[in-house]
Design a protein around this motif. Structure first.
Motif, PDB file in Angstrom:
ATOM      1  N   CYS A   1      22.112 -20.158  -2.322  1.00  0.00           N
ATOM      2  CA  CYS A   1      21.086 -19.621  -1.442  1.00  0.00           C
ATOM      3  C   CYS A   1      20.761 -18.178  -1.828  1.00  0.00           C
ATOM      4  O   CYS A   1      21.656 -17.317  -1.816  1.00  0.00           O
ATOM      5  CB  CYS A   1      21.566 -19.680   0.008  1.00  0.00           C
ATOM      6  SG  CYS A   1      20.374 -19.026   1.197  1.00  0.00           S
ATOM      7  N   PRO A   2      19.499 -17.871  -2.185  1.00  0.00           N
ATOM      8  CA  PRO A   2      19.138 -16.490  -2.536  1.00  0.00           C
ATOM      9  C   PRO A   2      19.423 -15.493  -1.427  1.00  0.00           C
ATOM     10  O   PRO A   2      19.796 -14.350  -1.687  1.00  0.00           O
ATOM     11  CB  PRO A   2      17.635 -16.590  -2.818  1.00  0.00           C
ATOM     12  CG  PRO A   2      17.397 -18.025  -3.163  1.00  0.00           C
ATOM     13  CD  PRO A   2      18.373 -18.801  -2.333  1.00  0.00           C
ATOM     14  N   GLN A   3      19.260 -15.907  -0.139  1.00  0.00           N
ATOM     15  CA  GLN A   3      19.508 -14.999   0.977  1.00  0.00           C
ATOM     16  C   GLN A   3      20.983 -14.597   1.061  1.00  0.00           C
ATOM     17  O   GLN A   3      21.310 -13.437   1.331  1.00  0.00           O
ATOM     18  CB  GLN A   3      19.069 -15.636   2.304  1.00  0.00           C
ATOM     19  CG  GLN A   3      17.571 -15.702   2.508  1.00  0.00           C
ATOM     20  CD  GLN A   3      16.907 -16.769   1.663  1.00  0.00           C
ATOM     21  OE1 GLN A   3      17.557 -17.716   1.222  1.00  0.00           O
ATOM     22  NE2 GLN A   3      15.611 -16.635   1.437  1.00  0.00           N
ATOM     23  N   ILE A   4      21.867 -15.568   0.809  1.00  0.00           N
ATOM     24  CA  ILE A   4      23.304 -15.255   0.818  1.00  0.00           C
ATOM     25  C   ILE A   4      23.641 -14.326  -0.333  1.00  0.00           C
ATOM     26  O   ILE A   4      24.423 -13.379  -0.182  1.00  0.00           O
ATOM     27  CB  ILE A   4      24.134 -16.547   0.738  1.00  0.00           C
ATOM     28  CG1 ILE A   4      23.970 -17.371   2.012  1.00  0.00           C
ATOM     29  CG2 ILE A   4      25.607 -16.244   0.490  1.00  0.00           C
ATOM     30  CD1 ILE A   4      24.714 -18.681   2.006  1.00  0.00           C
ATOM     31  N   ALA A   5      23.041 -14.582  -1.490  1.00  0.00           N
ATOM     32  CA  ALA A   5      23.276 -13.712  -2.649  1.00  0.00           C
ATOM     33  C   ALA A   5      22.824 -12.282  -2.345  1.00  0.00           C
ATOM     34  O   ALA A   5      23.572 -11.320  -2.592  1.00  0.00           O
ATOM     35  CB  ALA A   5      22.544 -14.259  -3.874  1.00  0.00           C
ATOM     36  N   LYS A   6      21.620 -12.120  -1.781  1.00  0.00           N
ATOM     37  CA  LYS A   6      21.108 -10.792  -1.468  1.00  0.00           C
ATOM     38  C   LYS A   6      21.957 -10.090  -0.427  1.00  0.00           C
ATOM     39  O   LYS A   6      22.176  -8.869  -0.495  1.00  0.00           O
ATOM     40  CB  LYS A   6      19.658 -10.898  -0.977  1.00  0.00           C
ATOM     41  CG  LYS A   6      18.628 -11.091  -2.074  1.00  0.00           C
ATOM     42  CD  LYS A   6      17.225 -11.099  -1.511  1.00  0.00           C
ATOM     43  CE  LYS A   6      16.179 -11.181  -2.617  1.00  0.00           C
ATOM     44  NZ  LYS A   6      16.171  -9.965  -3.463  1.00  0.00           N
TER      45      LYS A   6
END
Length: 253
Positions: A160-165
Protein backbone atom coordinates in the motif's frame (compact mmCIF):
# COMPACT_ATOMS: atom_id res chain seq x y z
CA UNK A 1 6.81 -34.81 -28.44
CA UNK A 2 6.13 -32.46 -25.52
CA UNK A 3 8.56 -29.63 -24.90
CA UNK A 4 8.59 -27.67 -21.65
CA UNK A 5 9.98 -24.17 -21.19
CA UNK A 6 12.59 -23.85 -18.46
CA UNK A 7 10.79 -21.89 -15.67
CA UNK A 8 14.07 -20.18 -14.74
CA UNK A 9 14.19 -18.58 -18.20
CA UNK A 10 10.53 -17.63 -18.60
CA UNK A 11 11.06 -13.87 -18.55
CA UNK A 12 12.05 -12.79 -22.06
CA UNK A 13 12.46 -9.29 -23.43
CA UNK A 14 9.79 -8.79 -26.10
CA UNK A 15 10.92 -6.02 -28.43
CA UNK A 16 7.41 -5.63 -29.86
CA UNK A 17 6.18 -4.22 -26.56
CA UNK A 18 8.51 -1.20 -26.72
CA UNK A 19 5.81 1.14 -28.00
CA UNK A 20 5.53 4.84 -27.29
CA UNK A 21 3.17 4.50 -24.33
CA UNK A 22 5.38 1.90 -22.63
CA UNK A 23 8.46 4.05 -23.16
CA UNK A 24 6.76 7.06 -21.60
CA UNK A 25 5.71 4.95 -18.65
CA UNK A 26 9.23 3.59 -18.23
CA UNK A 27 10.76 7.06 -18.48
CA UNK A 28 8.36 8.40 -15.86
CA UNK A 29 9.29 5.54 -13.53
CA UNK A 30 13.03 6.06 -14.05
CA UNK A 31 12.83 9.82 -13.49
CA UNK A 32 10.89 9.28 -10.27
CA UNK A 33 13.42 6.67 -9.16
CA UNK A 34 16.40 8.93 -9.87
CA UNK A 35 14.78 11.91 -8.13
CA UNK A 36 14.16 9.89 -4.97
CA UNK A 37 17.67 8.41 -5.08
CA UNK A 38 19.11 11.92 -5.46
CA UNK A 39 17.14 12.92 -2.34
CA UNK A 40 18.97 10.26 -0.34
CA UNK A 41 16.48 7.37 -0.29
CA UNK A 42 17.85 3.83 -0.46
CA UNK A 43 16.55 1.51 -3.18
CA UNK A 44 15.01 -1.76 -1.99
CA UNK A 45 13.64 -4.39 -4.36
CA UNK A 46 10.69 -6.40 -3.01
CA UNK A 47 9.72 -9.57 -4.87
CA UNK A 48 8.30 -13.05 -4.69
CA UNK A 49 8.66 -16.42 -6.39
CA UNK A 50 6.75 -19.71 -6.44
CA UNK A 51 8.41 -22.94 -5.28
CA UNK A 52 6.53 -26.09 -6.28
CA UNK A 53 6.61 -29.33 -4.33
CA UNK A 54 8.01 -31.13 -7.37
CA UNK A 55 10.99 -28.74 -7.37
CA UNK A 56 11.64 -29.57 -3.71
CA UNK A 57 11.23 -33.35 -3.99
CA UNK A 58 12.68 -33.79 -7.49
CA UNK A 59 9.76 -35.93 -8.60
CA UNK A 60 8.94 -35.61 -12.29
CA UNK A 61 5.27 -34.98 -13.04
CA UNK A 62 3.23 -34.10 -16.09
CA UNK A 63 2.58 -30.43 -16.64
CA UNK A 64 -1.20 -30.83 -16.32
CA UNK A 65 -0.78 -32.67 -13.00
CA UNK A 66 1.44 -29.93 -11.56
CA UNK A 67 -1.63 -27.75 -10.96
CA UNK A 68 -2.76 -30.14 -8.22
CA UNK A 69 0.57 -30.10 -6.36
CA UNK A 70 1.19 -27.74 -3.41
CA UNK A 71 3.07 -24.55 -4.17
CA UNK A 72 4.84 -22.21 -1.76
CA UNK A 73 5.34 -18.50 -2.32
CA UNK A 74 8.55 -16.94 -1.01
CA UNK A 75 8.44 -13.17 -0.34
CA UNK A 76 11.76 -11.41 0.27
CA UNK A 77 13.60 -8.16 -0.46
CA UNK A 78 17.13 -7.04 -1.22
CA UNK A 79 19.34 -4.15 -2.29
CA UNK A 80 22.82 -3.77 -3.73
CA UNK A 81 24.02 -4.55 -0.18
CA UNK A 82 22.36 -7.99 -0.12
CA UNK A 83 19.23 -9.43 1.44
CA UNK A 84 17.16 -7.18 3.69
CA UNK A 85 17.41 -8.41 7.32
CA UNK A 86 13.73 -9.02 7.96
CA UNK A 87 11.55 -12.09 8.60
CA UNK A 88 10.84 -13.10 5.02
CA UNK A 89 7.73 -15.15 4.35
CA UNK A 90 7.25 -18.65 2.94
CA UNK A 91 3.52 -19.09 2.39
CA UNK A 92 1.63 -22.18 1.25
CA UNK A 93 -0.44 -21.02 -1.71
CA UNK A 94 -3.62 -22.95 -0.80
CA UNK A 95 -3.58 -21.51 2.73
CA UNK A 96 -3.27 -17.88 1.67
CA UNK A 97 -6.29 -15.78 2.72
CA UNK A 98 -8.47 -14.31 0.01
CA UNK A 99 -7.43 -10.84 1.17
CA UNK A 100 -3.82 -10.58 2.27
CA UNK A 101 -3.20 -8.64 5.45
CA UNK A 102 -1.48 -5.28 5.34
CA UNK A 103 0.36 -5.95 8.62
CA UNK A 104 3.04 -7.91 6.71
CA UNK A 105 3.82 -4.86 4.59
CA UNK A 106 3.73 -2.67 7.70
CA UNK A 107 6.24 -4.99 9.38
CA UNK A 108 8.43 -4.80 6.28
CA UNK A 109 8.34 -0.97 6.34
CA UNK A 110 9.26 -1.00 10.03
CA UNK A 111 12.28 -3.20 9.28
CA UNK A 112 13.43 -0.82 6.55
CA UNK A 113 13.22 2.11 8.96
CA UNK A 114 15.31 0.22 11.48
CA UNK A 115 18.11 -0.83 9.13
CA UNK A 116 18.08 1.67 6.23
CA UNK A 117 16.02 4.75 7.04
CA UNK A 118 13.88 6.18 4.24
CA UNK A 119 13.67 3.87 1.22
CA UNK A 120 12.27 3.45 -2.26
CA UNK A 121 10.39 0.15 -2.32
CA UNK A 122 10.42 -1.16 -5.89
CA UNK A 123 8.05 -3.95 -6.89
CA UNK A 124 7.27 -5.54 -10.25
CA UNK A 125 4.12 -4.44 -11.98
CA UNK A 126 1.46 -7.10 -12.43
CA UNK A 127 -2.06 -7.01 -13.77
CA UNK A 128 -3.78 -5.46 -10.78
CA UNK A 129 -7.41 -6.02 -9.76
CA UNK A 130 -7.40 -2.64 -7.99
CA UNK A 131 -8.42 0.70 -9.45
CA UNK A 132 -6.05 3.65 -9.76
CA UNK A 133 -6.42 6.42 -7.24
CA UNK A 134 -9.19 8.85 -8.13
CA UNK A 135 -7.40 11.87 -6.63
CA UNK A 136 -6.11 14.18 -9.36
CA UNK A 137 -2.32 14.44 -9.10
CA UNK A 138 -0.67 17.86 -8.80
CA UNK A 139 1.59 19.23 -11.56
CA UNK A 140 4.68 18.36 -9.51
CA UNK A 141 3.43 14.80 -8.91
CA UNK A 142 2.82 14.35 -12.64
CA UNK A 143 6.46 15.19 -13.31
CA UNK A 144 8.17 13.25 -10.53
CA UNK A 145 5.85 10.37 -9.63
CA UNK A 146 4.23 7.81 -11.92
CA UNK A 147 0.64 6.93 -11.10
CA UNK A 148 0.51 3.99 -8.68
CA UNK A 149 -2.52 1.80 -7.82
CA UNK A 150 -4.03 2.35 -4.37
CA UNK A 151 -2.91 -1.19 -3.53
CA UNK A 152 -0.36 -3.32 -5.38
CA UNK A 153 -1.27 -6.97 -4.93
CA UNK A 154 1.43 -9.60 -4.71
CA UNK A 155 0.61 -13.24 -4.11
CA UNK A 156 1.72 -13.07 -0.49
CA UNK A 157 1.12 -9.49 0.66
CA UNK A 158 -0.54 -6.21 -0.21
CA UNK A 159 1.75 -3.24 -0.89
CA UNK A 160 0.00 0.00 0.00
CA UNK A 161 1.55 3.36 -1.04
CA UNK A 162 -0.17 5.10 1.91
CA UNK A 163 1.46 2.74 4.41
CA UNK A 164 4.82 3.25 2.72
CA UNK A 165 4.46 7.05 2.88
CA UNK A 166 3.36 6.94 6.51
CA UNK A 167 6.66 5.23 7.29
CA UNK A 168 8.73 7.67 5.24
CA UNK A 169 9.12 5.40 2.20
CA UNK A 170 8.03 5.64 -1.42
CA UNK A 171 6.49 2.74 -3.37
CA UNK A 172 7.30 2.43 -7.08
CA UNK A 173 6.31 -0.24 -9.60
CA UNK A 174 8.50 -1.27 -12.55
CA UNK A 175 6.37 -1.05 -15.72
CA UNK A 176 5.26 -4.46 -16.97
CA UNK A 177 7.22 -4.55 -20.28
CA UNK A 178 10.43 -3.69 -18.39
CA UNK A 179 10.32 -6.24 -15.57
CA UNK A 180 14.00 -7.05 -16.12
CA UNK A 181 14.74 -3.69 -14.44
CA UNK A 182 13.90 -5.60 -11.24
CA UNK A 183 16.90 -7.83 -10.28
CA UNK A 184 15.10 -10.35 -8.04
CA UNK A 185 14.83 -12.95 -10.83
CA UNK A 186 18.60 -13.45 -10.59
CA UNK A 187 18.23 -14.36 -6.91
CA UNK A 188 15.28 -16.68 -7.55
CA UNK A 189 17.23 -18.51 -10.26
CA UNK A 190 20.20 -18.92 -7.90
CA UNK A 191 17.90 -20.27 -5.18
CA UNK A 192 16.14 -22.77 -7.45
CA UNK A 193 19.38 -24.09 -8.92
CA UNK A 194 20.64 -24.63 -5.38
CA UNK A 195 17.47 -26.55 -4.51
CA UNK A 196 17.82 -28.75 -7.60
CA UNK A 197 21.49 -29.54 -6.93
CA UNK A 198 21.36 -29.93 -3.13
CA UNK A 199 17.90 -31.18 -2.13
CA UNK A 200 19.21 -34.71 -1.45
CA UNK A 201 21.53 -33.33 1.25
CA UNK A 202 18.53 -31.92 3.13
CA UNK A 203 16.54 -35.16 2.96
CA UNK A 204 16.00 -37.65 5.79
CA UNK A 205 14.65 -41.15 5.14
CA UNK A 206 12.99 -43.56 7.52
CA UNK A 207 12.22 -47.17 6.61
CA UNK A 208 9.76 -49.02 8.89
CA UNK A 209 8.40 -52.54 8.63
CA UNK A 210 5.20 -51.61 6.87
CA UNK A 211 6.02 -48.24 5.31
CA UNK A 212 8.75 -45.73 4.62
CA UNK A 213 8.75 -41.98 4.43
CA UNK A 214 11.02 -39.12 3.49
CA UNK A 215 11.42 -35.83 5.34
CA UNK A 216 12.87 -32.77 3.59
CA UNK A 217 14.24 -29.92 5.70
CA UNK A 218 12.57 -27.30 3.55
CA UNK A 219 13.30 -24.21 5.67
CA UNK A 220 16.97 -25.12 5.97
CA UNK A 221 17.16 -25.80 2.23
CA UNK A 222 15.71 -22.37 1.41
CA UNK A 223 17.89 -20.61 3.98
CA UNK A 224 21.10 -22.10 2.59
CA UNK A 225 19.95 -21.36 -0.95
CA UNK A 226 19.39 -17.71 -0.11
CA UNK A 227 22.88 -17.51 1.38
CA UNK A 228 24.34 -18.52 -1.99
CA UNK A 229 23.16 -15.18 -3.39
CA UNK A 230 26.19 -13.38 -2.01
CA UNK A 231 26.92 -9.66 -1.76
CA UNK A 232 29.13 -9.77 -4.85
CA UNK A 233 26.32 -11.42 -6.87
CA UNK A 234 23.88 -8.76 -5.72
CA UNK A 235 26.26 -6.02 -6.81
CA UNK A 236 26.56 -7.62 -10.26
CA UNK A 237 22.77 -7.93 -10.60
CA UNK A 238 21.99 -4.38 -9.42
CA UNK A 239 24.80 -2.87 -11.52
CA UNK A 240 23.34 -4.54 -14.60
CA UNK A 241 19.95 -3.02 -13.81
CA UNK A 242 21.63 0.35 -13.28
CA UNK A 243 23.23 0.19 -16.73
CA UNK A 244 19.85 -0.56 -18.31
CA UNK A 245 18.32 2.36 -16.40
CA UNK A 246 21.02 4.75 -17.63
CA UNK A 247 20.61 3.47 -21.18
CA UNK A 248 16.85 4.10 -21.19
CA UNK A 249 17.23 7.50 -19.54
CA UNK A 250 19.62 8.50 -22.31
CA UNK A 251 17.53 6.89 -25.08
CA UNK A 252 13.97 7.80 -24.06
CA UNK A 253 14.60 11.28 -22.63
Amino acid sequence: MYRFVNPLLKHIIHRSSFDTAARKQCLKYLKALRTLQFNGLNTIFLGETDISESLITGEKILQEDSLNWPTWTLVHAASSQGWVPWRYRILLRDELPMKQHEDVFQEFCDSLNKFYGKCIIVVREKKQPSVLQTKEPTAQEKITHPQVPSVIYMTGIECCPQIAKANGHELLSVPLPYNYLHPMDVAWSSLKWFIINNRKEFCLRSIERTYSYRCILFSDLVEKGLEKMTLSKWKVATNKVRRWENYYLDTFA
